[in-house]
Design a protein around this motif. Structure first.
Motif, short mmCIF file in Angstrom:
data_model
loop_
_atom_site.label_atom_id
_atom_site.label_comp_id
_atom_site.label_asym_id
_atom_site.label_seq_id
_atom_site.Cartn_x
_atom_site.Cartn_y
_atom_site.Cartn_z
N ASN A 288 -7.60 7.00 5.11
CA ASN A 288 -8.81 6.73 4.32
C ASN A 288 -10.05 7.24 5.02
OD1 ASN A 288 -7.28 5.52 2.31
ND2 ASN A 288 -7.51 3.45 3.20
N ALA A 289 -10.06 7.06 6.35
CA ALA A 289 -11.21 7.56 7.10
C ALA A 289 -11.29 9.08 7.02
CB ALA A 289 -11.14 7.09 8.55
N ALA A 290 -10.09 9.72 7.15
CA ALA A 290 -10.07 11.19 7.06
C ALA A 290 -10.46 11.65 5.66
CB ALA A 290 -8.67 11.70 7.43
N HIS A 291 -10.02 10.96 4.62
CA HIS A 291 -10.35 11.33 3.26
C HIS A 291 -11.84 11.15 2.98
CE1 HIS A 291 -10.70 10.73 -1.14
NE2 HIS A 291 -9.74 11.69 -1.19
N ALA A 292 -12.37 10.06 3.52
CA ALA A 292 -13.80 9.82 3.32
C ALA A 292 -14.64 10.83 4.06
CB ALA A 292 -14.15 8.41 3.76
N ALA A 293 -14.17 11.29 5.23
CA ALA A 293 -14.93 12.27 6.01
C ALA A 293 -14.93 13.63 5.34
CB ALA A 293 -14.35 12.37 7.42
N ASP A 294 -13.78 14.08 4.81
CA ASP A 294 -13.71 15.41 4.18
C ASP A 294 -12.60 15.38 3.15
OD1 ASP A 294 -13.83 18.04 3.48
OD2 ASP A 294 -13.83 18.81 5.55
N ALA B 58 9.21 -5.42 11.34
CA ALA B 58 8.45 -5.33 10.08
C ALA B 58 6.96 -5.51 10.33
CB ALA B 58 8.96 -6.37 9.09
N ARG B 59 6.62 -6.42 11.24
CA ARG B 59 5.21 -6.62 11.55
C ARG B 59 4.60 -5.38 12.19
NH1 ARG B 59 2.17 -7.75 15.72
NH2 ARG B 59 3.98 -7.75 17.12
N VAL B 60 5.36 -4.81 13.14
CA VAL B 60 4.86 -3.61 13.81
C VAL B 60 4.73 -2.45 12.81
CG1 VAL B 60 5.37 -1.90 15.59
CG2 VAL B 60 5.72 -4.33 16.05
N VAL B 61 5.78 -2.32 11.96
CA VAL B 61 5.73 -1.25 10.94
C VAL B 61 4.54 -1.47 10.00
CG1 VAL B 61 6.94 -0.27 8.95
CG2 VAL B 61 8.17 -0.70 11.08
N GLY B 62 4.34 -2.72 9.58
CA GLY B 62 3.20 -3.00 8.69
C GLY B 62 1.87 -2.68 9.36
N GLU B 63 1.76 -3.09 10.64
CA GLU B 63 0.53 -2.75 11.36
C GLU B 63 0.37 -1.24 11.48
OE1 GLU B 63 0.75 -4.76 15.06
OE2 GLU B 63 0.38 -6.78 14.22
N GLY B 64 1.50 -0.56 11.75
CA GLY B 64 1.42 0.90 11.85
C GLY B 64 1.02 1.54 10.53
N GLU B 65 1.63 1.06 9.46
CA GLU B 65 1.27 1.61 8.15
C GLU B 65 -0.18 1.31 7.79
OE1 GLU B 65 4.10 0.04 5.45
OE2 GLU B 65 5.72 1.41 6.07
N ALA B 66 -0.63 0.11 8.12
CA ALA B 66 -2.04 -0.23 7.84
C ALA B 66 -2.97 0.66 8.65
CB ALA B 66 -2.30 -1.69 8.16
N GLU B 67 -2.59 0.88 9.93
CA GLU B 67 -3.41 1.76 10.76
C GLU B 67 -3.39 3.18 10.23
OE1 GLU B 67 -5.98 2.69 13.91
OE2 GLU B 67 -5.34 0.77 13.04
N ALA B 68 -2.19 3.63 9.76
CA ALA B 68 -2.11 4.99 9.20
C ALA B 68 -2.94 5.10 7.92
CB ALA B 68 -0.64 5.33 8.91
N THR B 69 -2.88 4.06 7.11
CA THR B 69 -3.69 4.07 5.88
C THR B 69 -5.17 4.08 6.20
OG1 THR B 69 -1.93 2.86 4.73
CG2 THR B 69 -4.10 2.85 3.71
N ARG B 70 -5.56 3.30 7.21
CA ARG B 70 -6.98 3.28 7.61
C ARG B 70 -7.43 4.64 8.10
NH1 ARG B 70 -9.96 3.03 11.87
NH2 ARG B 70 -8.13 3.06 13.25
N ILE B 71 -6.54 5.25 8.92
CA ILE B 71 -6.91 6.58 9.42
C ILE B 71 -6.96 7.60 8.29
CG2 ILE B 71 -6.10 8.46 10.92
CD1 ILE B 71 -4.94 6.30 12.77
#
Length: 338
Positions: free
Chosen positions: A257-263, A242-255
């Motif tokens: 958001n970064a992609a959305h903010a870029a274009d 669950a911790r790894v999945v949460g970290e993965g989901e957080a990282e995916a969300t960050r990426i």
């Protein structure tokens, strides 16, 4: 006619000069035969004179004696006696049927001749002696200590003591050397054997049931500990997952958001394609309005055909004007105030 008268003459007896030599020769042959003593290597010979012992011959070979003397041979080889079983009691009052054997030999022929005189008498004396000593020794030991098969068994030590006591007594009294006294069989009497065996079986069954119960109890304890360890390991693994999945989901969300903010336009384009891929297949039929946002990409195409160019232009402007304020992000139509 008259028959002639025949005169009868007296019968002539043989002369003493012929008979006497024959008699003397016969007596000489008999005397010579009685004077020879042939001693075998397995025996010892006593020369007796009118029942009185004269001399002992224990060397094998040819020997001589007077014709009026007699010879008496004794076997010097090892004798083995196996008397019939006798019933004896142990220290814990167990009635047993005991069978044994005794091996002995003659060492002092003179003492043997004075005490027992014959081998059957010696066998009977040794048998009685061994029986009394064995009964006394057996009465000082319990049955459980005698029938053990490990190093703590008292049977070997008991038989060693029996042999020593019988050998000492037989050597002093009869001139015999007792080599060994050993048991052939140690068992219950025939009339109680079946009952004793049945009792032993029931006791063994009780011990087996107790052992199985203890084993099952230990098995349950081990299974419980294993289940607890398994549950703990699974919980730790699930928590880690669950911790790894949460970290993965957080990282995916960050990426994302970064992609959305870029274009934002290109990001919305990719999300629309993913939605099409997940919703549409060969068996899917959709009935939608032509103005539906869901089919906007298919009906109207891409709103900005070169999002990357605009992104490059924005990066270029930011490079030329580092201190310029960023353009405000337009809000959706739903969030604008009337």
């Amino acid at each position: 006619m008259h028959q002639p008268i025949v005169e009868s003459r007296p019968r002539a007896w043989p002369r003493w000069s012929t008979v006497l030599p024959l008699l003397l020769g016969l007596v000489a042959v008999v005397a010579f035969a009685r004077s020879i003593i042939i001693v075998d290597q397995t025996e010892a010979v006593y020369v007796t004179e009118f029942g009185r012992s004269v001399r002992l011959i224990d060397k094998p070979g040819l020997h001589w004696k007077w014709p009026y003397q007699s010879r008496r041979g004794f076997d010097k080889r090892l004798q083995l006696d196996s008397p019939p079983p006798r019933e004896m009691l142990t220290k814990d009052k167990k009635n047993l049927e005991v069978a044994w054997y005794v091996s002995w030999r003659i060492t002092d022929v003179e003492k043997f001749l004075r005490s027992v005189r014959t081998l059957p008498d010696a066998s009977a004396r040794v048998e009685d002696m061994a029986a009394s000593v064995l009964a006394a020794e057996l009465g000082g030991h319990e049955l459980a200590g005698l029938v053990r098969v490990d190093r703590n068994s008292a049977l070997d030590a008991m038989m060693t003591d029996v042999t020593a006591r019988v050998a000492e007594q037989a050597g002093k009294e009869y001139g015999l050397q007792v080599v060994d006294v050993r048991l052939r069989r140690l068992n219950y009497p025939e009339e109680v054997r079946s009952a004793v065996f049945e009792q032993i079986r029931s006791e063994r069954k009780k011990v087996a049931a107790k052992t199985r119960a203890e084993g099952e109890s230990k098995a349950r304890t081990i299974r419980s500990a294993a289940d607890l360890e398994r549950a703990k390991t699974v919980a730790e693994a699930e928590a880690e997952a669950a911790r790894v999945v949460g970290e993965g989901e957080a990282e995916a969300t960050r990426i994302a958001n970064a992609a959305h903010a870029a274009d934002p336009a290109f990001y919305q384009f990719l999300k629309t394609l993913e939605t099409y891929r997940a919703a549409l297949d060969n068996k899917t039929t959709l009935v939608l309005s032509a103005e539906s946002d869901f089919l906007r990409l298919l009906t109207r195409g891409v709103a900005d055909p070169a999002p990357t160019s605009s992104l490059a232009q924005k990066d270029k402007k930011r490079a030329t004007k580092p201190e310029a304020e960023p353009e405000p992000v337009p809000r959706p139509a739903s969030e604008t105030k009337p």
